[in-house]
Write a protein that holds these residues in place. Structure first.
Motif, PDB file in Angstrom:
ATOM      1  N   VAL A  15       0.860  -1.188   0.000  1.00  0.00           N
ATOM      2  CA  VAL A  15       0.000   0.000   0.000  1.00  0.00           C
ATOM      3  C   VAL A  15       0.892   1.232   0.000  1.00  0.00           C
ATOM      4  CG1 VAL A  15      -1.843   1.260   1.168  1.00  0.00           C
ATOM      5  CG2 VAL A  15      -1.769  -1.247   1.312  1.00  0.00           C
ATOM      6  N   THR A  16       0.858   2.017  -1.081  1.00  0.00           N
ATOM      7  CA  THR A  16       1.618   3.258  -1.095  1.00  0.00           C
ATOM      8  C   THR A  16       0.792   4.360  -0.436  1.00  0.00           C
ATOM      9  OG1 THR A  16       0.844   4.106  -3.240  1.00  0.00           O
ATOM     10  CG2 THR A  16       2.671   2.517  -3.264  1.00  0.00           C
ATOM     11  N   GLY A  17       1.484   5.328   0.122  1.00  0.00           N
ATOM     12  CA  GLY A  17       0.776   6.342   0.900  1.00  0.00           C
ATOM     13  C   GLY A  17       0.054   5.717   2.074  1.00  0.00           C
ATOM     14  N   GLY A  18       0.692   4.717   2.677  1.00  0.00           N
ATOM     15  CA  GLY A  18       0.033   3.906   3.695  1.00  0.00           C
ATOM     16  C   GLY A  18       0.087   4.453   5.102  1.00  0.00           C
ATOM     17  N   GLY A  19       0.678   5.636   5.293  1.00  0.00           N
ATOM     18  CA  GLY A  19       0.874   6.142   6.639  1.00  0.00           C
ATOM     19  C   GLY A  19      -0.299   6.877   7.237  1.00  0.00           C
ATOM     20  N   SER A  20      -1.281   7.258   6.415  1.00  0.00           N
ATOM     21  CA  SER A  20      -2.413   8.016   6.943  1.00  0.00           C
ATOM     22  C   SER A  20      -3.571   7.980   5.949  1.00  0.00           C
ATOM     23  CB  SER A  20      -2.016   9.471   7.215  1.00  0.00           C
ATOM     24  OG  SER A  20      -1.658  10.130   6.010  1.00  0.00           O
ATOM     25  N   GLY A  21      -4.705   8.531   6.371  1.00  0.00           N
ATOM     26  CA  GLY A  21      -5.836   8.719   5.478  1.00  0.00           C
ATOM     27  C   GLY A  21      -6.368   7.441   4.862  1.00  0.00           C
ATOM     28  N   ILE A  22      -6.677   7.505   3.580  1.00  0.00           N
ATOM     29  CA  ILE A  22      -7.253   6.365   2.863  1.00  0.00           C
ATOM     30  C   ILE A  22      -6.277   5.188   2.865  1.00  0.00           C
ATOM     31  CG2 ILE A  22      -7.946   5.539   0.576  1.00  0.00           C
ATOM     32  CD1 ILE A  22      -9.182   8.306   0.100  1.00  0.00           C
ATOM     33  N   GLY A  23      -4.990   5.460   2.683  1.00  0.00           N
ATOM     34  CA  GLY A  23      -4.013   4.375   2.670  1.00  0.00           C
ATOM     35  C   GLY A  23      -3.979   3.617   3.973  1.00  0.00           C
ATOM     36  N   ALA A  24      -4.036   4.327   5.096  1.00  0.00           N
ATOM     37  CA  ALA A  24      -4.046   3.671   6.404  1.00  0.00           C
ATOM     38  C   ALA A  24      -5.304   2.834   6.582  1.00  0.00           C
ATOM     39  CB  ALA A  24      -3.942   4.716   7.514  1.00  0.00           C
ATOM     40  N   ALA A  25      -6.455   3.345   6.129  1.00  0.00           N
ATOM     41  CA  ALA A  25      -7.703   2.586   6.238  1.00  0.00           C
ATOM     42  C   ALA A  25      -7.652   1.322   5.385  1.00  0.00           C
ATOM     43  CB  ALA A  25      -8.885   3.457   5.822  1.00  0.00           C
ATOM     44  N   ILE A  26      -7.087   1.428   4.200  1.00  0.00           N
ATOM     45  CA  ILE A  26      -6.952   0.247   3.338  1.00  0.00           C
ATOM     46  C   ILE A  26      -6.026  -0.773   3.985  1.00  0.00           C
ATOM     47  CG2 ILE A  26      -6.038  -0.580   1.128  1.00  0.00           C
ATOM     48  CD1 ILE A  26      -7.007   2.093  -0.084  1.00  0.00           C
ATOM     49  N   ALA A  27      -4.905  -0.306   4.522  1.00  0.00           N
ATOM     50  CA  ALA A  27      -3.975  -1.216   5.187  1.00  0.00           C
ATOM     51  C   ALA A  27      -4.663  -1.965   6.320  1.00  0.00           C
ATOM     52  CB  ALA A  27      -2.764  -0.454   5.701  1.00  0.00           C
ATOM     53  N   ARG A  28      -5.421  -1.254   7.140  1.00  0.00           N
ATOM     54  CA  ARG A  28      -6.146  -1.886   8.242  1.00  0.00           C
ATOM     55  C   ARG A  28      -7.115  -2.945   7.730  1.00  0.00           C
ATOM     56  NH1 ARG A  28      -5.973  -3.630  12.974  1.00  0.00           N
ATOM     57  NH2 ARG A  28      -5.213  -1.631  13.804  1.00  0.00           N
ATOM     58  N   ILE A  40       4.307   1.787   2.183  1.00  0.00           N
ATOM     59  CA  ILE A  40       5.294   2.630   1.521  1.00  0.00           C
ATOM     60  C   ILE A  40       4.850   4.083   1.637  1.00  0.00           C
ATOM     61  CG2 ILE A  40       6.278   3.271  -0.724  1.00  0.00           C
ATOM     62  CD1 ILE A  40       6.316   0.358  -1.493  1.00  0.00           C
ATOM     63  N   GLY A  41       5.789   4.955   1.948  1.00  0.00           N
ATOM     64  CA  GLY A  41       5.497   6.381   2.033  1.00  0.00           C
ATOM     65  C   GLY A  41       6.778   7.148   2.282  1.00  0.00           C
ATOM     66  N   ARG A  42       6.693   8.468   2.166  1.00  0.00           N
ATOM     67  CA  ARG A  42       7.892   9.288   2.337  1.00  0.00           C
ATOM     68  C   ARG A  42       8.266   9.500   3.801  1.00  0.00           C
ATOM     69  NH1 ARG A  42       6.676  14.620  -1.017  1.00  0.00           N
ATOM     70  NH2 ARG A  42       4.738  14.379   0.155  1.00  0.00           N
ATOM     71  N   ASP A  43       7.280   9.461   4.689  1.00  0.00           N
ATOM     72  CA  ASP A  43       7.495   9.794   6.097  1.00  0.00           C
ATOM     73  C   ASP A  43       7.654   8.510   6.908  1.00  0.00           C
ATOM     74  OD1 ASP A  43       7.247  10.582   8.799  1.00  0.00           O
ATOM     75  OD2 ASP A  43       6.039  12.320   8.239  1.00  0.00           O
ATOM     76  N   SER A  44       8.899   8.174   7.241  1.00  0.00           N
ATOM     77  CA  SER A  44       9.151   6.911   7.945  1.00  0.00           C
ATOM     78  C   SER A  44       8.512   6.904   9.328  1.00  0.00           C
ATOM     79  CB  SER A  44      10.660   6.661   8.057  1.00  0.00           C
ATOM     80  OG  SER A  44      11.304   7.742   8.712  1.00  0.00           O
ATOM     81  N   ALA A  45       8.427   8.062   9.985  1.00  0.00           N
ATOM     82  CA  ALA A  45       7.806   8.120  11.312  1.00  0.00           C
ATOM     83  C   ALA A  45       6.312   7.785  11.226  1.00  0.00           C
ATOM     84  CB  ALA A  45       8.010   9.497  11.931  1.00  0.00           C
ATOM     85  N   ILE A  60       3.683  -6.888   9.148  1.00  0.00           N
ATOM     86  CA  ILE A  60       3.648  -5.568   8.530  1.00  0.00           C
ATOM     87  C   ILE A  60       5.072  -5.064   8.372  1.00  0.00           C
ATOM     88  CG2 ILE A  60       2.807  -3.198   8.746  1.00  0.00           C
ATOM     89  CD1 ILE A  60       0.649  -4.415  10.677  1.00  0.00           C
ATOM     90  N   HIS A  61       5.385  -4.578   7.198  1.00  0.00           N
ATOM     91  CA  HIS A  61       6.718  -4.083   6.887  1.00  0.00           C
ATOM     92  C   HIS A  61       6.616  -2.638   6.423  1.00  0.00           C
ATOM     93  CE1 HIS A  61      10.822  -3.946   5.445  1.00  0.00           C
ATOM     94  NE2 HIS A  61      10.422  -3.709   4.207  1.00  0.00           N
ATOM     95  N   CYS A  62       7.549  -1.810   6.807  1.00  0.00           N
ATOM     96  CA  CYS A  62       7.599  -0.417   6.376  1.00  0.00           C
ATOM     97  C   CYS A  62       8.775  -0.212   5.427  1.00  0.00           C
ATOM     98  CB  CYS A  62       7.745   0.524   7.571  1.00  0.00           C
ATOM     99  SG  CYS A  62       6.363   0.486   8.729  1.00  0.00           S
ATOM    100  N   ALA A  63       8.507   0.448   4.300  1.00  0.00           N
ATOM    101  CA  ALA A  63       9.555   0.707   3.313  1.00  0.00           C
ATOM    102  C   ALA A  63       9.469   2.165   2.884  1.00  0.00           C
ATOM    103  CB  ALA A  63       9.388  -0.217   2.108  1.00  0.00           C
ATOM    104  N   PRO A  64      10.173   3.053   3.587  1.00  0.00           N
ATOM    105  CA  PRO A  64      10.128   4.476   3.222  1.00  0.00           C
ATOM    106  C   PRO A  64      10.629   4.709   1.799  1.00  0.00           C
ATOM    107  CG  PRO A  64      11.102   4.168   5.395  1.00  0.00           C
ATOM    108  CD  PRO A  64      11.008   2.807   4.775  1.00  0.00           C
ATOM    109  N   ALA A  65       9.874   5.499   1.032  1.00  0.00           N
ATOM    110  CA  ALA A  65      10.262   5.775  -0.350  1.00  0.00           C
ATOM    111  C   ALA A  65       9.417   6.912  -0.891  1.00  0.00           C
ATOM    112  CB  ALA A  65      10.079   4.535  -1.229  1.00  0.00           C
ATOM    113  N   ASP A  66       9.983   7.614  -1.849  1.00  0.00           N
ATOM    114  CA  ASP A  66       9.251   8.612  -2.626  1.00  0.00           C
ATOM    115  C   ASP A  66       8.871   7.953  -3.949  1.00  0.00           C
ATOM    116  OD1 ASP A  66       8.502  10.709  -4.349  1.00  0.00           O
ATOM    117  OD2 ASP A  66       9.813  12.144  -3.346  1.00  0.00           O
TER     118      ASP A  66
END
Length: 261
Positions: A15-28, A40-45, A60-66
């Protein structure tokens, strides 16, 4: 649709843009359905905070990227495969909206909207698709927008980019129709996310309206007189990625309370 408890067990979703908003809801929603998920997202935090919120017991794996940088995309997808295995599902959700009258839309704004919303989708799809075709199964869902189905004033560049996402979706669905891979788009209307709040702040700054007045004006344009909830978009995505949805491809599904029919 299957009624089993974990219908996406053994599936790995990115899921890109997975850190918030629609992406976070989809991930859940995908995690709840049993999938392994790479965010995947730009903000690792933000990604790490979302990983913790989803629960440390889940895969769940986090892969910071633009997603606009090819080398970032290749590195993130390599990291995802190493951590959680072959990628079965790709949700191209990373996006950005910025408003300006056409006459004040400079090349920089235009290029940002194309790069984030359209080129990012292209790059991530290229990174995931060949292995999906090789294995004979894949689900790609592009989070477009009603702005990809109709026009809105003052967001010409954003509308152009999202129309491009829908065109990409339709063309690629035809190319992959016999491969076991489906390609679809979901097109939310105004959705309760940080991106919406940013848009409202821009309206307030440009018009002098209050935040409440700006919200009410946007809601009046919706037949249901409300904004879309991120979970509603996630539910549609879940249906599209199910194994039983293999006959649904090339579609751009409006999730907009009847704004687009």
């Amino acid at each position: 649709m299957t009624t089993q408890t974990n219908p996406l067990k053994d599936k790995h979703a990115v899921v890109t843009g997975g850190g918030s908003g629609i992406g976070a809801a989809i991930a859940r929603t995908l995690v709840d359905a049993g999938a392994r998920v790479t965010l995947i997202g730009r903000d690792s935090a933000k990604l790490e905070a979302q990983r913790l919120e989803l629960g440390a017991s889940h895969a769940i794996h986090c892969a910071p990227a633009d997603v606009t940088h090819p080398e970032d995309v290749q590195g993130a997808f390599a990291s995802a495969r190493k951590a959680l295995g072959d990628i079965d599902i790709l949700i191209n959700n990373a996006g950005q909206a910025q408003a300006a009258p056409f006459g004040k839309t400079d090349l920089g704004l235009w290029q940002r909207m194309i790069d984030v919303n359209l080129t990012g989708t292209f790059l991530c799809t290229q990174a995931a698709l060949p292995a999906m075709i090789e294995r004979g199964f894949g689900r790609i869902v592009n989070v477009a927008s009603t702005a990809g189905q109709i026009g809105y004033p003052y967001v010409t560049a954003y509308c152009a980019a999202k129309h491009g996402v829908i065109g990409l979706t339709r063309a690629l669905a035809l190319e992959t129709a016999t491969t076991g891979v489906t390609v679809n788009a979901v097109c939310p209307g105004y959705t309760e996310t940080p991106l919406l709040q940013t848009s409202l702040e821009q309206v307030v700054a440009k018009t002098g309206r209050s935040n409440d007045d700006a919200r009410a004006a946007l809601q009046r344009a919706n037949p249901q007189r409300r904004f879309i909830e991120p979970g509603e978009v996630a539910h549609a995505v879940l249906w599209l990625v199910m194994p039983e949805s293999g006959s649904v491809t090339g579609q751009s599904i409006s999730i907009s309370g009847g704004e687009v029919t």
